[in-house]
Design a protein around this motif. Structure first.
Motif, PDB file in Angstrom:
ATOM      1  N   VAL A   1      12.320   8.987  -3.595  1.00 30.58           N
ATOM      2  CA  VAL A   1      11.804   7.405  -4.175  1.00 30.58           C
ATOM      3  C   VAL A   1      12.131   6.213  -3.444  1.00 30.58           C
ATOM      4  O   VAL A   1      13.115   5.937  -2.230  1.00 30.58           O
ATOM      5  N   SER A   2      11.367   5.237  -2.603  1.00 28.70           N
ATOM      6  CA  SER A   2      11.104   4.771  -1.702  1.00 28.70           C
ATOM      7  C   SER A   2      10.780   3.147  -2.449  1.00 28.70           C
ATOM      8  O   SER A   2      11.260   2.330  -1.262  1.00 28.70           O
ATOM      9  N   HIS A   3      10.377   3.202  -3.068  1.00 32.78           N
ATOM     10  CA  HIS A   3      10.512   1.636  -3.834  1.00 32.78           C
ATOM     11  C   HIS A   3      11.051   1.618  -4.986  1.00 32.78           C
ATOM     12  O   HIS A   3      10.640   1.892  -6.016  1.00 32.78           O
ATOM     13  N   SER A   4      11.250  -0.542  -5.771  1.00 35.86           N
ATOM     14  CA  SER A   4      11.711  -0.208  -7.579  1.00 35.86           C
ATOM     15  C   SER A   4      11.954  -1.745  -7.918  1.00 35.86           C
ATOM     16  O   SER A   4      12.052  -2.411  -6.755  1.00 35.86           O
TER      17      SER A   4
ATOM     18  N   LEU B   1      23.974  11.352 -10.008  1.00 34.67           N
ATOM     19  CA  LEU B   1      23.454  10.332 -10.940  1.00 34.67           C
ATOM     20  C   LEU B   1      22.058  10.346 -10.484  1.00 34.67           C
ATOM     21  O   LEU B   1      21.217   9.840 -11.353  1.00 34.67           O
ATOM     22  N   ASP B   2      21.695  11.355  -9.635  1.00 33.33           N
ATOM     23  CA  ASP B   2      20.141  11.673  -9.487  1.00 33.33           C
ATOM     24  C   ASP B   2      19.320  12.330 -10.984  1.00 33.33           C
ATOM     25  O   ASP B   2      19.599  13.415 -11.535  1.00 33.33           O
ATOM     26  N   LEU B   3      18.589  11.080 -11.722  1.00 35.23           N
ATOM     27  CA  LEU B   3      17.888  11.693 -12.741  1.00 35.23           C
ATOM     28  C   LEU B   3      16.995  12.973 -12.594  1.00 35.23           C
ATOM     29  O   LEU B   3      16.490  13.549 -13.954  1.00 35.23           O
ATOM     30  N   PHE B   4      16.210  12.527 -11.770  1.00 33.07           N
ATOM     31  CA  PHE B   4      15.078  13.427 -11.017  1.00 33.07           C
ATOM     32  C   PHE B   4      15.847  15.125 -11.663  1.00 33.07           C
ATOM     33  O   PHE B   4      15.223  16.140 -12.271  1.00 33.07           O
ATOM     34  N   GLY B   5      16.831  15.018 -10.815  1.00 33.40           N
ATOM     35  CA  GLY B   5      17.349  16.494 -10.628  1.00 33.40           C
ATOM     36  C   GLY B   5      17.964  17.210 -12.368  1.00 33.40           C
ATOM     37  O   GLY B   5      17.392  18.113 -12.065  1.00 33.40           O
ATOM     38  N   GLU B   6      18.299  16.111 -13.394  1.00 38.65           N
ATOM     39  CA  GLU B   6      18.231  16.295 -14.259  1.00 38.65           C
ATOM     40  C   GLU B   6      17.442  16.900 -15.216  1.00 38.65           C
ATOM     41  O   GLU B   6      17.272  17.193 -15.682  1.00 38.65           O
ATOM     42  N   LEU B   7      16.179  16.273 -15.116  1.00 45.59           N
ATOM     43  CA  LEU B   7      14.845  16.461 -15.027  1.00 45.59           C
ATOM     44  C   LEU B   7      14.528  17.620 -14.738  1.00 45.59           C
ATOM     45  O   LEU B   7      13.744  17.917 -15.969  1.00 45.59           O
ATOM     46  N   LYS B   8      14.757  18.408 -14.065  1.00 41.90           N
ATOM     47  CA  LYS B   8      13.858  19.496 -13.676  1.00 41.90           C
ATOM     48  C   LYS B   8      14.872  20.308 -14.124  1.00 41.90           C
ATOM     49  O   LYS B   8      14.494  21.327 -14.698  1.00 41.90           O
ATOM     50  N   THR B   9      16.013  20.143 -14.063  1.00 41.62           N
ATOM     51  CA  THR B   9      17.505  21.578 -15.014  1.00 41.62           C
ATOM     52  C   THR B   9      16.642  21.170 -16.772  1.00 41.62           C
ATOM     53  O   THR B   9      17.276  22.252 -17.377  1.00 41.62           O
TER      54      THR B   9
ATOM     55  N   ASN C   1       1.114  -0.521  -0.444  1.00 44.01           N
ATOM     56  CA  ASN C   1      -0.271   0.241  -0.064  1.00 44.01           C
ATOM     57  C   ASN C   1       1.030   1.461   0.155  1.00 44.01           C
ATOM     58  O   ASN C   1       1.791   1.317   0.920  1.00 44.01           O
ATOM     59  N   LEU C   2       0.822   2.131  -1.182  1.00 50.67           N
ATOM     60  CA  LEU C   2       1.502   3.673  -1.665  1.00 50.67           C
ATOM     61  C   LEU C   2       0.132   4.854  -1.073  1.00 50.67           C
ATOM     62  O   LEU C   2       0.297   4.722  -2.274  1.00 50.67           O
ATOM     63  N   ASP C   3       0.294   4.589   0.225  1.00 52.08           N
ATOM     64  CA  ASP C   3      -1.082   5.716  -0.364  1.00 52.08           C
ATOM     65  C   ASP C   3      -0.817   7.207  -0.245  1.00 52.08           C
ATOM     66  O   ASP C   3      -1.259   7.978  -0.421  1.00 52.08           O
ATOM     67  N   GLN C   4       0.233   7.760  -0.299  1.00 49.99           N
ATOM     68  CA  GLN C   4       0.865   8.903  -0.496  1.00 49.99           C
ATOM     69  C   GLN C   4       2.062   9.256  -1.397  1.00 49.99           C
ATOM     70  O   GLN C   4       2.737  10.184  -1.216  1.00 49.99           O
ATOM     71  N   HIS C   5       1.629   7.458  -2.230  1.00 55.17           N
ATOM     72  CA  HIS C   5       3.634   7.997  -3.364  1.00 55.17           C
ATOM     73  C   HIS C   5       2.748   7.702  -4.895  1.00 55.17           C
ATOM     74  O   HIS C   5       1.185   8.148  -5.014  1.00 55.17           O
ATOM     75  N   VAL C   6       3.740   8.870  -5.994  1.00 59.02           N
ATOM     76  CA  VAL C   6       3.072   8.356  -7.031  1.00 59.02           C
ATOM     77  C   VAL C   6       4.196   6.853  -8.256  1.00 59.02           C
ATOM     78  O   VAL C   6       5.162   6.885  -7.660  1.00 59.02           O
ATOM     79  N   VAL C   7       3.248   6.098  -8.489  1.00 62.67           N
ATOM     80  CA  VAL C   7       4.161   5.363  -9.076  1.00 62.67           C
ATOM     81  C   VAL C   7       4.219   5.586 -11.120  1.00 62.67           C
ATOM     82  O   VAL C   7       3.272   6.212 -11.328  1.00 62.67           O
ATOM     83  N   LEU C   8       4.905   5.070 -11.492  1.00 66.60           N
ATOM     84  CA  LEU C   8       5.799   5.297 -12.289  1.00 66.60           C
ATOM     85  C   LEU C   8       6.864   4.486 -12.936  1.00 66.60           C
ATOM     86  O   LEU C   8       7.464   4.089 -12.129  1.00 66.60           O
ATOM     87  N   PRO C   9       7.109   4.646 -14.982  1.00 63.55           N
ATOM     88  CA  PRO C   9       7.768   3.636 -15.065  1.00 63.55           C
ATOM     89  C   PRO C   9       9.610   3.594 -14.461  1.00 63.55           C
ATOM     90  O   PRO C   9       9.377   5.141 -14.295  1.00 63.55           O
ATOM     91  N   GLY C  10       9.995   2.598 -14.563  1.00 58.74           N
ATOM     92  CA  GLY C  10      11.357   3.114 -13.898  1.00 58.74           C
ATOM     93  C   GLY C  10      12.654   4.440 -15.014  1.00 58.74           C
ATOM     94  O   GLY C  10      12.401   3.975 -16.193  1.00 58.74           O
ATOM     95  N   LEU C  11      12.644   4.890 -14.386  1.00 54.97           N
ATOM     96  CA  LEU C  11      13.731   6.028 -15.249  1.00 54.97           C
ATOM     97  C   LEU C  11      14.516   5.291 -16.076  1.00 54.97           C
ATOM     98  O   LEU C  11      15.395   4.480 -15.293  1.00 54.97           O
TER      99      LEU C  11
ATOM    100  N   GLY D   1      15.916   6.215  -8.817  1.00 49.76           N
ATOM    101  CA  GLY D   1      15.146   5.805  -9.395  1.00 49.76           C
ATOM    102  C   GLY D   1      15.240   5.012 -10.948  1.00 49.76           C
ATOM    103  O   GLY D   1      14.326   4.708 -11.438  1.00 49.76           O
ATOM    104  N   THR D   2      16.114   5.459 -10.938  1.00 48.34           N
ATOM    105  CA  THR D   2      17.029   4.851 -12.179  1.00 48.34           C
ATOM    106  C   THR D   2      17.173   3.220 -12.106  1.00 48.34           C
ATOM    107  O   THR D   2      17.199   2.872 -11.304  1.00 48.34           O
ATOM    108  N   THR D   3      16.554   2.788 -13.276  1.00 45.23           N
ATOM    109  CA  THR D   3      15.454   1.212 -13.115  1.00 45.23           C
ATOM    110  C   THR D   3      17.214   0.475 -14.505  1.00 45.23           C
ATOM    111  O   THR D   3      17.301  -0.783 -14.778  1.00 45.23           O
ATOM    112  N   THR D   4      17.491   1.546 -15.582  1.00 48.48           N
ATOM    113  CA  THR D   4      18.176   1.113 -16.708  1.00 48.48           C
ATOM    114  C   THR D   4      19.065   1.970 -16.663  1.00 48.48           C
ATOM    115  O   THR D   4      18.914   3.425 -16.973  1.00 48.48           O
ATOM    116  N   PHE D   5      20.156   1.695 -17.415  1.00 51.71           N
ATOM    117  CA  PHE D   5      20.856   2.145 -17.623  1.00 51.71           C
ATOM    118  C   PHE D   5      22.149   2.014 -18.352  1.00 51.71           C
ATOM    119  O   PHE D   5      22.201   1.224 -19.163  1.00 51.71           O
ATOM    120  N   SER D   6      22.704   3.295 -19.289  1.00 57.15           N
ATOM    121  CA  SER D   6      23.717   3.353 -20.262  1.00 57.15           C
ATOM    122  C   SER D   6      25.176   3.036 -20.084  1.00 57.15           C
ATOM    123  O   SER D   6      25.455   4.336 -19.265  1.00 57.15           O
TER     124      SER D   6
END
Length: 442
Positions: A405-408, A319-327, A60-70, A127-132
């Motif tokens: 990020v709490s779960h992956s 390597l925080d991709l969320f920070g990269e998205l904001k920038t 139960n993630l009742d205060q969370h947003v779930v989305l695809p791995g980055l 939050g990254t699940t795939t990297f190059s």
């Protein structure tokens, strides 16, 4: 509904908000994601899931947003061990006087093993699940990623000059072909070809790289138009802009990825649009090294697929991709002169389905759709710095930090649970990192 119509599954994830990425621009509420093995079995309202599924586990993630791995489409993972070592310097000074000498002294299989683990710990935790990756000893990086269960595109390096990994182009290509043959059909590892840049790889090796890509189907990733200096020097030497030379050699194509692209004129745009391929935008590295600005919205308007990468931690420095998205979103607005350029949803698209498309795996990755692989993350929006919540997508891009990020899950396997890594021994890793710092300092 009878017991006969109830389906058994492994895991049910109840999300307060869900951003599936397909369809684009949608935020759903009170959804359940059902995982069965390595796949997403269903995505449906929680009330319907109550009637349709019975699962061994419910989260139960009742205060969370779930989305695809980055998907972080460009980096040099092992260079995390050089984080902060030579900051505030121009690109060529940084490379010639600091990074390349340090690589010559310290880079080895053990260095790459520990540096990759350090980078993966940070990426998974944010939050990254795939990297190059594009770095030396790619066979080590591939094995480490596979052992942890993280998806990775592994680009073997190709240069004219000898390095710690090879004696020259023929050696790189021979080892690279072996890497492709070994990992080509793996669920996690996607072997690829990584010619460093137009100014470090001559025509013959580039032509051989294109031939290898055509024979194997492996993607090709290259640093391209990273700085004005690179473009100016190429024009002086050859009379051609690097994009034009790459087009002539066949490097540009639908299975190619072009990293940085901060210097784009109309002729470049025409070549890129005609040939296809994918731009990998690395905004924070570009800013830190004063390399320039990628015109992201202009590329999007030209129907060119734009993805995102962090580059290495030596030039970012995280390597925080969320920070990269904001920038990426903020800079794009200034470059375009338009506050509506690169919206929050567009930024998230760059890090999910666009990245999957560049990898040729958008049929399996990049969105939360039944039948796709179960690579997904949850972000906790309960912290005061993320309150109140009006638009979860906006929060993820403009207010969030990857530490929320709490779960992956990758391939249906938990990688982060309640903010803790499940498959990397962090205390042991920190001891190894400390040893490397002491060696490098001495």
């Amino acid at each position: 509904m009878t017991a006969d119509t109830i389906t058994a599954a492994d895991t049910r994830i109840n999300a307060r908000w869900l951003i599936p990425m397909e369809p684009f621009g949608v935020v759903l509420e009170h959804q359940a994601v059902i995982l069965q093995g390595s796949r997403i079995a269903d995505v449906l309202p929680q009330s319907e899931a109550d009637q349709k599924f019975r699962t061994r586990e419910t989260i139960n993630l009742d205060q969370h947003v779930v989305l695809p791995g980055l998907i972080n489409l460009h980096g040099h993972t092992a260079m995390s061990l050089f984080r902060g070592m030579a900051d505030d310097l121009p690109l060529m000074t940084w490379l010639n006087d600091h990074i390349w000498p340090a690589e010559g002294r310290f880079v080895s299989e053990p260095f790459v093993l520990d540096g990759t683990r350090l980078a993966m710990a940070e990426m998974l935790r944010t939050g990254t699940t795939t990297f190059s990756d594009m770095y030396f000893f790619p066979e080590v990086t591939a094995q480490v990623a596979h052992d942890v269960g993280m998806r990775a595109q592994i680009c073997f390096p190709l240069l004219d000059n000898p390095t710690v990994w090879g004696s020259g182009p023929e050696d790189y290509l021979r080892k690279g072909a072996d890497l492709i043959a070994l990992w080509q059909h793996d669920d996690y590892i996607m072997p690829a070809i990584g010619p460093h840049a137009p100014y470090t790889v001559s025509d013959q090796p580039l032509t051989a790289a294109v031939k290898l890509a055509e024979e194997t189907g492996a993607a090709l990733q290259i640093h391209l138009h990273e700085t004005a200096f690179e473009v100016d020097e190429a024009v002086k030497a050859t009379g051609k802009r690097p994009v034009f030379r790459m087009a002539e050699l066949g490097v540009l194509g639908p299975n190619s990825q072009y990293v940085h692209m901060t210097q784009i004129d109309d002729s470049d745009l025409e070549h890129l649009a005609r040939a296809g391929g994918h731009i990998v935008h690395c905004p924070e590295s570009n800013l830190k090294l004063a390399s320039g600005f990628c015109p992201v919205q202009k590329l999007i308007d030209s129907n060119i697929n734009v993805t995102i990468g962090t580059d290495g931690a030596a030039s970012n420095n995280d390597l925080d991709l969320f920070g990269e998205l904001k920038t990426a979103a903020m800079v794009a607005k200034v470059v375009a002169g338009d506050a509506a350029a690169v919206s929050a949803h567009t930024a998230l698209k760059m890090a999910t389905i666009n990245g999957a498309r560049a990898l040729g795996r958008d049929h399996e990755l990049g969105s939360l759709v039944p039948g796709k692989l179960a690579d997904l993350i949850a972000v906790d929006l309960s912290d005061p710095f993320l309150q109140p919540v009006y638009d979860p997508a906006s929060h993820l891009v403009y207010s969030n930090h990857g530490r929320a990020v709490s779960h992956s899950w990758i391939h249906g396997v938990p990688q982060v649970q309640d903010g803790r890594l499940t498959r990397i021994d962090v205390p042991d890793l920190m001891l190894r990192v400390s040893d490397w710092r002491n060696k490098i300092l001495s």
